[in-house]
Design an enzyme around this catalytic site. Structure first.
Site, PDB file in Angstrom:
ATOM      1  N   ASP A  34       9.017  -3.558  -3.411  1.00 21.51           N
ATOM      2  CA  ASP A  34       9.440  -3.444  -4.802  1.00 21.51           C
ATOM      3  C   ASP A  34       9.385  -4.843  -5.415  1.00 21.51           C
ATOM      4  O   ASP A  34       9.372  -5.856  -4.693  1.00 21.51           O
ATOM      5  CB  ASP A  34      10.863  -2.871  -4.862  1.00 21.51           C
ATOM      6  CG  ASP A  34      11.355  -2.712  -6.284  1.00 21.51           C
ATOM      7  OD1 ASP A  34      10.569  -2.293  -7.148  1.00 21.51           O
ATOM      8  OD2 ASP A  34      12.530  -3.036  -6.541  1.00 21.51           O
ATOM      9  N   ASP A  92      10.822  -6.163  -9.137  1.00 21.41           N
ATOM     10  CA  ASP A  92      11.969  -6.698  -9.873  1.00 21.41           C
ATOM     11  C   ASP A  92      13.228  -6.529  -9.033  1.00 21.41           C
ATOM     12  O   ASP A  92      13.595  -5.421  -8.654  1.00 21.41           O
ATOM     13  CB  ASP A  92      12.121  -5.964 -11.212  1.00 21.41           C
ATOM     14  CG  ASP A  92      12.904  -6.778 -12.238  1.00 21.41           C
ATOM     15  OD1 ASP A  92      13.642  -7.690 -11.820  1.00 21.41           O
ATOM     16  OD2 ASP A  92      12.767  -6.507 -13.435  1.00 21.41           O
TER      17      ASP A  92
END
Length: 257
Positions: free
Chosen positions: A9, A11
């Site tokens: 992932d 952010d």
């Protein structure tokens, strides 16, 4: 070949806002050095893969477009498999429209096969009204993701899930979502790396997308606390990650071999 490969992932894991999370650059460099397969995985459909790679490069992380897998890519590929050379009315930005074009889709304003919802700042209520009428008239509603909000430097703004919720409420029709935690996106990313479920490690900062999606597909899961989840939040969930670490700098050694 390495024992594991990684879905990362972005952010909250690689960066937070405009700041790189300490250790992220070094971790990615280690993956490259050891030839460990990985993809940057994002539920943001706004940017193209090239745009995302450029942002990472600007932050000091070596990245190419092929290193990036977005929910827009997953959505476009899913639709191309379900109905090749179909038509779509789109609420979203270049990341989504480019992905659909590249997968043989034509964007139309009338009588589309699908209404596809992404996120962004260019939409207005008129386009949401239009999407609502098209769904009411029979177009299938597709969400690139169901994230209710998006983080920005100024705070949160309504995300794809919030826009989709309006259309669902108005039409009584439920959207099909392709982005995390949907197995459509999570499985497609794994297959792109050529990994088995047992070889796949999902690293994320959000329980309801990254960790839930990884858990449902029997991936190993690593929750980092550098984003939107605190350690005490884990008590709220019936499932749990395999590992909980402060940040990507603390990924367990046994996973990086």
């Amino acid at each position: 070949m390495s024992k594991f490969g990684f879905l990362l992932d972005m952010d909250g894991v690689i960066y937070k806002g405009k700041e790189l999370i300490p250790g992220a650059k070094e971790f990615v460099a280690t993956l490259r050095e050891k030839e460990i397969p990985f993809l940057f995985l994002t539920n943001n459909s706004q940017r193209t893969r090239r745009d995302v790679a450029h942002k990472l490069e600007q932050m000091g992380i070596s990245a190419e477009a092929d290193d990036v897998f977005t929910c827009a890519i997953a959505t476009a590929r899913y639709l191309a498999e379900r109905k090749p050379e179909g038509t779509a009315f789109v609420i979203g930005e270049s990341g989504l429209t480019t992905a659909l074009f590249k997968n043989g889709y034509t964007l139309v304003d009338d009588d589309p096969d699908f209404v596809v919802i992404g996120e962004g700042r260019t939409m207005n209520f008129e386009t949401i009204e239009k999407a609502t009428r098209l769904v009411q008239n029979g177009a299938k509603l597709i969400a690139t993701n169901l994230d209710p909000s998006c983080p920005t430097d100024e705070g949160i703004r309504p995300g794809c899930g919030a826009i989709v919720a309006m259309i669902e409420a108005a039409t009584g029709k439920q959207a099909f979502s392709v982005g995390k935690p949907s197995p459509v996106m999570m499985r497609a990313a794994r297959k792109q790396l050529g990994l088995s479920s047992e070889q796949t490690v999902m690293v994320g900062d959000t329980m309801t997308t990254d960790i839930l999606g990884g858990t449902q597909l029997s991936y190993k899961t690593v929750l980092v606390l550098s984003g939107g989840t605190a350690r005490q939040d884990l008590a709220d969930y019936a499932y749990s990650p395999d590992y909980v670490v402060d940040s990507i700098a603390h990924i367990p050694e046994e996973l990086v071999q």
